[in-house]
Design a protein around this motif. Structure first.
Motif, mmCIF file in Angstrom:
data_model
loop_
_atom_site.group_PDB
_atom_site.id
_atom_site.type_symbol
_atom_site.label_atom_id
_atom_site.label_comp_id
_atom_site.label_asym_id
_atom_site.label_seq_id
_atom_site.Cartn_x
_atom_site.Cartn_y
_atom_site.Cartn_z
ATOM 1 N N GLY A 166 0.816 -1.212 0.000
ATOM 2 C CA GLY A 166 0.000 0.000 0.000
ATOM 3 C C GLY A 166 0.845 1.255 0.000
ATOM 4 N N PHE A 209 0.992 3.924 -2.999
ATOM 5 C CA PHE A 209 0.665 5.319 -2.713
ATOM 6 C C PHE A 209 1.794 6.247 -3.150
ATOM 7 N N THR A 230 1.600 9.038 -6.063
ATOM 8 C CA THR A 230 1.861 10.432 -5.716
ATOM 9 C C THR A 230 2.955 11.017 -6.605
#
Length: 116
Positions: A55, A59, A63
């Motif tokens: 995760g 992420f 980003t």
């Protein structure tokens, strides 16, 4: 008894014999423990990726990709607006020059009229 006598006397016997013939034979695939151990030892042990690590990695990747996309979009918009502003400044400079020459001509005409 002949075969036809069996068919007429025991009709259910024919259905049982027919149904058994339709069922396919099952095959079992199994190996001995020594073969299983030999095959399992050749593959390297895979380290599991946990949901938390996966995760965070996802992420951070998302980003970074989103940030880079926004950066290049804003950079392109900045270049376009900078070029438009530069064109407007040059147009204003040209208009100011024209106005200066026109005022200079008017002043010379006014001076000529006053001398007469």
């Amino acid at each position: 008894m002949t075969m036809s006598a069996y068919k007429t006397t025991f009709p259910w016997l024919r259905t049982v014999a027919t149904n058994r013939a339709v069922i396919p034979a099952r095959r079992c695939f199994s190996t001995s423990p020594s073969v299983r151990d030999a095959v399992g030892s050749t593959l390297p042990a895979k380290k599991p990726v946990g949901a938390f690590r996966g995760g965070i990695f996802g992420f951070l990747t998302g980003t970074i990709v989103a940030g880079a996309t926004v950066y290049y979009y804003i950079l392109g918009e900045y270049r376009v607006s900078n070029e438009m502003l530069t064109e407007d400044i040059y147009a204003l400079q040209a208009a100011t020059q024209k106005l200066q020459t026109y005022i200079g001509e008017l002043e010379t005409r006014v001076d000529q009229l006053r001398k007469k």
